[in-house]
Design a protein around this motif. Structure first.
Motif, PDB file in Angstrom:
ATOM      1  N   PRO A 105       9.479  -2.732  32.924  1.00 49.73           N
ATOM      2  CA  PRO A 105      10.329  -3.429  33.897  1.00 49.73           C
ATOM      3  C   PRO A 105      11.722  -2.830  33.934  1.00 49.73           C
ATOM      4  O   PRO A 105      12.282  -2.462  32.913  1.00 49.73           O
ATOM      5  N   VAL A 123      11.556  -9.017  39.460  1.00 46.46           N
ATOM      6  CA  VAL A 123      11.619  -7.857  38.572  1.00 46.46           C
ATOM      7  C   VAL A 123      10.866  -6.690  39.195  1.00 46.46           C
ATOM      8  O   VAL A 123       9.749  -6.857  39.701  1.00 46.46           O
ATOM      9  N   ASN A 125       8.903  -3.202  38.431  1.00 53.90           N
ATOM     10  CA  ASN A 125       8.165  -2.629  37.302  1.00 53.90           C
ATOM     11  C   ASN A 125       7.825  -1.169  37.576  1.00 53.90           C
ATOM     12  O   ASN A 125       7.051  -0.845  38.481  1.00 53.90           O
ATOM     13  N   ASP A 147       2.543 -10.883  41.540  1.00 50.59           N
ATOM     14  CA  ASP A 147       2.841  -9.456  41.615  1.00 50.59           C
ATOM     15  C   ASP A 147       2.586  -8.928  43.019  1.00 50.59           C
ATOM     16  O   ASP A 147       1.588  -9.282  43.650  1.00 50.59           O
ATOM     17  N   THR A 418      15.781  -7.193  31.024  1.00 50.18           N
ATOM     18  CA  THR A 418      14.518  -6.461  31.103  1.00 50.18           C
ATOM     19  C   THR A 418      14.495  -5.372  30.036  1.00 50.18           C
ATOM     20  O   THR A 418      15.483  -4.677  29.818  1.00 50.18           O
ATOM     21  N   SER A 420      12.512  -2.042  29.059  1.00 45.79           N
ATOM     22  CA  SER A 420      11.591  -1.091  29.668  1.00 45.79           C
ATOM     23  C   SER A 420      10.531  -0.587  28.699  1.00 45.79           C
ATOM     24  O   SER A 420       9.382  -0.393  29.081  1.00 45.79           O
TER      25      SER A 420
END
Length: 434
Positions: A105, A123, A125, A147, A418, A420
């Motif tokens: 993310p 968010v 991604n 999503d 977030t 990653s």
């Protein structure tokens, strides 16, 4: 005062991986290894006039008329204690909870998408090639993840009302796509249909604002390594004209918009990672930026934002300088100019900066995301543009961006980050010391 700041949400990983040698000034691998991959910013703002829409939260706050920012800017929270003798803010973050979300993310933004009085979360991604939308429950937790497929390496998003229907839409760029995607929002937190606008390769970040003063929001993208920022002029119905490019003079991973010289036109700041500077381009009000000034930064700046840090009604200039492990602050002097740079030490590899009034004293406090240290640093603001001692809070691995907002209804800002490299987000709830 107008402000809107981009988050180059994909920058961190690209610097860590494929761009590490170029951007960090060395060859070979960096401490975070070979992860490819935002300086935000969610984009972080609505890009519109304060009060016109539910606020989108995720970076650069300010007072006055704000295009983008956080919902705590300039507000006062009842019962806020004074700063302690060390300068630490009268707010601490507790009860850290990690959520596994999409793969790698990057960009995020908080906003009340369905007008239920609770902040929701969006968010981008990178490896999942998706945007995730989470419903805010109102107690500091999120549920009902949905999503939406996007291009590969989705890295930066902006929330703004791009089709003038009173609802927030998503503008998204992905590192391996030459199209800018606009996902139109509905009243039930869903998004669609998607409008695609042909853009430029390797776009790293996106921000919104009305750069030509026609009442319709436009989009500006940072070019990554391609050397020119791009302006997409909006028609007000979710459509955008082909981009107009403005040379940046090398790699630039973040841009910010704000009316620096108080002439009613948005100006454009961009970081120049290769020559350790930030360029301020003055807007003419017609979508062009004919004049510019350049200011020195620390080594390899990655992110830039504006905010009114000393409450004088003028925008100040802030950069995150990765190789220097510093945040550089330049306070506004006369209209359109800035004073000397003041550096604040960070932990390793700062990638993103945001401001929020954490303790309710009406002074903005400084929060910095440290990608290599897996932490967020907090410094209390004094209200005169200076900041106190540093407190660090642990996150997941490879944090890239953060946003603040009241997630549990206690009138104290909370924090979302977030991560990653761990495919997660960290939620830290704000609390006042006893």
């Amino acid at each position: 005062m107008l402000i809107t700041t981009s988050l180059s949400c994909g920058v961190t990983d690209n610097l860590i991986g494929t761009l590490a040698g170029q951007t960090t000034g060395g060859g070979g691998e960096t401490p975070l290894g070979g992860a490819e991959m935002q300086g935000g910013t969610a984009e972080n703002g609505t890009g519109g006039t304060a009060g016109s829409l539910p606020s989108a939260v995720g970076g650069g706050a300010g007072s006055g008329l704000i295009a983008g920012g956080n919902d705590n800017a300039g507000s006062s929270f009842a019962g806020a204690p004074e700063l302690d003798s060390a300068g630490a803010p009268g707010v601490t973050f507790t009860n850290a909870v990690d959520y596994q979300i999409g793969q790698s993310p990057r960009g995020l933004a908080l906003a009340d998408l369905d007008a239920d009085g609770r902040l929701d979360l969006v968010v981008a991604n990178w490896d999942s090639s998706s945007v995730s939308v989470f419903r805010g429950v109102g107690d500091g937790t999120f549920s009902d993840r949905v999503d939406y497929p996007t291009s590969y390496k989705a890295n930066s998003l902006a929330l703004a009302d791009l089709n003038s229907d009173g609802r927030l839409d998503i503008a998204l760029v992905a590192y391996e796509s030459e199209t800018l995607k606009v996902m139109l929002g509905a009243s039930d937190r869903t998004f669609g249909p998607t409008v695609e606008v042909f853009g430029r390769p390797e776009m790293f970040s996106v921000t919104s604002g009305d750069v030509n003063n026609d009442g319709a929001l436009d989009l500006v993208t940072a070019p990554g390594t391609k050397g020119s920022a791009s302006v997409f002029v909006g028609t007000g119905d979710g459509q955008f004209a082909p981009p107009k490019d403005f040379a940046t003079g090398g790699a630039s991973f973040s841009v910010a918009l704000g009316d620096v010289n108080a002439d009613g036109n948005l100006d454009l700041a961009r970081v120049n990672s290769e020559n350790q500077s930030v360029t301020l381009m003055f807007g003419a009000g017609d979508g062009s930026f004919p004049d510019s000034k350049e200011y020195a930064t620390g080594a390899h700046p990655i992110f830039v934002t504006f905010d009114d840090l000393n409450r004088d009604g003028k925008l100040d200039l802030v950069t995150a300088d990765t190789d220097a492990n510093e945040v550089g602050v330049r306070l506004s002097t006369d209209e359109g100019d800035f004073g000397p740079r003041v550096a604040y030490a960070t932990e390793s590899f700062p990638t993103y900066v945001l401001f929020s009034d954490l303790n309710g004293d009406r002074a903005l406090d400084l929060l910095v995301v440290n990608a290599y240290d897996n932490s967020v640093s907090v410094r209390a603001g004094s209200g005169d543009g200076t900041f106190g001692s540093k407190l660090d809070y642990a996150t997941g691995f490879g944090p890239t961006q953060a946003a603040t907002g009241d997630l549990n209804g206690d009138a104290i800002p909370d924090l979302v980050v977030t991560n990653s490299l761990s495919g997660s987000m960290t939620v830290l709830l704000g609390a006042r010391p006893n």
